[in-house]
Design an enzyme around this catalytic site. Structure first.
Site, PDB file in Angstrom:
ATOM      1  N   GLU A   1       0.847  -1.196   0.000  1.00 48.85           N
ATOM      2  CA  GLU A   1       0.000   0.000   0.000  1.00 48.85           C
ATOM      3  C   GLU A   1       0.884   1.248   0.000  1.00 48.85           C
ATOM      4  O   GLU A   1       1.908   1.313   0.695  1.00 48.85           O
ATOM      5  CB  GLU A   1      -0.873  -0.032   1.259  1.00 48.85           C
TER       6      GLU A   1
ATOM      7  N   LYS B   1      -9.267   3.230  -2.243  1.00 51.39           N
ATOM      8  CA  LYS B   1      -9.643   2.593  -0.973  1.00 51.39           C
ATOM      9  C   LYS B   1     -10.944   3.181  -0.435  1.00 51.39           C
ATOM     10  O   LYS B   1     -11.049   4.383  -0.200  1.00 51.39           O
ATOM     11  CB  LYS B   1      -8.500   2.772   0.025  1.00 51.39           C
TER      12      LYS B   1
ATOM     13  N   CYS C   1      -5.759  -3.073   2.118  1.00 51.72           N
ATOM     14  CA  CYS C   1      -5.578  -3.121   3.573  1.00 51.72           C
ATOM     15  C   CYS C   1      -6.890  -3.293   4.348  1.00 51.72           C
ATOM     16  O   CYS C   1      -7.483  -4.359   4.344  1.00 51.72           O
ATOM     17  CB  CYS C   1      -4.791  -1.899   4.024  1.00 51.72           C
TER      18      CYS C   1
END
Length: 271
Positions: free
Chosen positions: A44, A115, A148
């Site tokens: 990430e 995200k 994540c």
């Protein structure tokens, strides 16, 4: 469908140093290709580092989709015939950034995921994504992308599985924290559980290297469609390169007994 070689390269990006991080990522992509990888997954925010003080600092290192980092990754994907999945700080507007991941195919097609589920202070810095995880029909199989904390929302992983993903690639930065003696990091356990309940391969690439007082799990892991680790799955707070050959066709068989199918058994009208 033959096995697909996947590499997760656990790196230590430097906060705010895009030039250093580009060099680091290029070396990782080249080393994965030298191992015969068809897919390489990097952490990430590989392009930028993670622990920003505020949005302004993130904006200074952010890049648009035609910026130098994605341009480099596209060139490498094409010249090395490898699919690249990696995180970057995306400039959306003059005042907004996203925590994004790029999936770049050798022929040049770029898929970007932003995200959707922001972790802790990310909510003060990034603009959350508004689209579901993409599932891309690549030359090697159907690949989904998320980032994540997204992995901790089972509905989000289920979306990708129901959309037909064979392999979920997840750039992650897992901050290290206390856990009972002898226990493995819960982040790894959740990856295994998500893979098992969806019969889906998952490659999660973590980072290492202390950054502004934050240490990381270093828990990069590649798991099979039964949820068992093929590589990694321990806390290893150093650089590491995981390699696994994945028979992605196994992810298309959702039967776990003669009478049980992990998707057809769902009864959403009751949930």
């Amino acid at each position: 469908m033959n096995s697909v070689r996947v590499v997760c390269h656990q790196l230590a990006p430097r906060i705010g140093d895009a030039e250093y991080n580009r060099t680091l990522s290029a070396e990782a992509i080249r080393s994965a290709a030298a191992l015969g990888a068809q897919v390489v997954v990097l952490p990430e925010l590989t392009q930028s580092g993670y622990v920003f003080t505020d949005t302004q600092e993130a904006l200074r290192v952010s890049e648009p989709l035609d910026g130098p980092t994605l341009t480099l990754w596209k060139t490498l994907a094409n010249s090395l015939n490898i699919i690249v999945v990696a995180g970057f700080c995306e400039r959306l507007t003059a005042t907004q950034v996203a925590n994004s991941a790029a999936l770049i195919e050798p022929h040049g097609r770029l898929t970007v995921y932003r995200k959707a589920h922001l972790w802790d202070r990310e909510t003060l810095i990034f603009t959350p994504g508004t689209e579901p995880p993409p599932v891309v029909d690549t030359a090697v199989g159907r690949i989904a992308v998320m980032i994540c904390y997204d992995l901790e929302l089972p509905e989000w992983v289920r979306l990708a599985a129901l959309a037909g993903a064979d392999l979920l690639c997840a750039p992650v930065n897992w901050p290290d924290g206390p856990r009972p003696a002898g226990e493995r990091p819960a982040e790894i356990v959740r990856v295994q559980a998500n893979a098992a309940v969806n019969r889906l391969f998952i490659a999660a690439c973590d980072r290492h290297g202390e950054e502004r007082g934050v240490n990381w799990v270093g828990g990069s892991v590649i798991v099979d469609a039964d949820g068992y680790p093929l590589a990694g799955a321990v806390s290893h707070q150093q650089e590491q390169r995981l390699v696994a050959d994945l028979p992605l066709a196994h992810a298309r068989d959702k039967f776990i007994s003669a009478h049980n199918h992990v998707h057809q058994d769902r009864r959403p009208q009751l949930y």
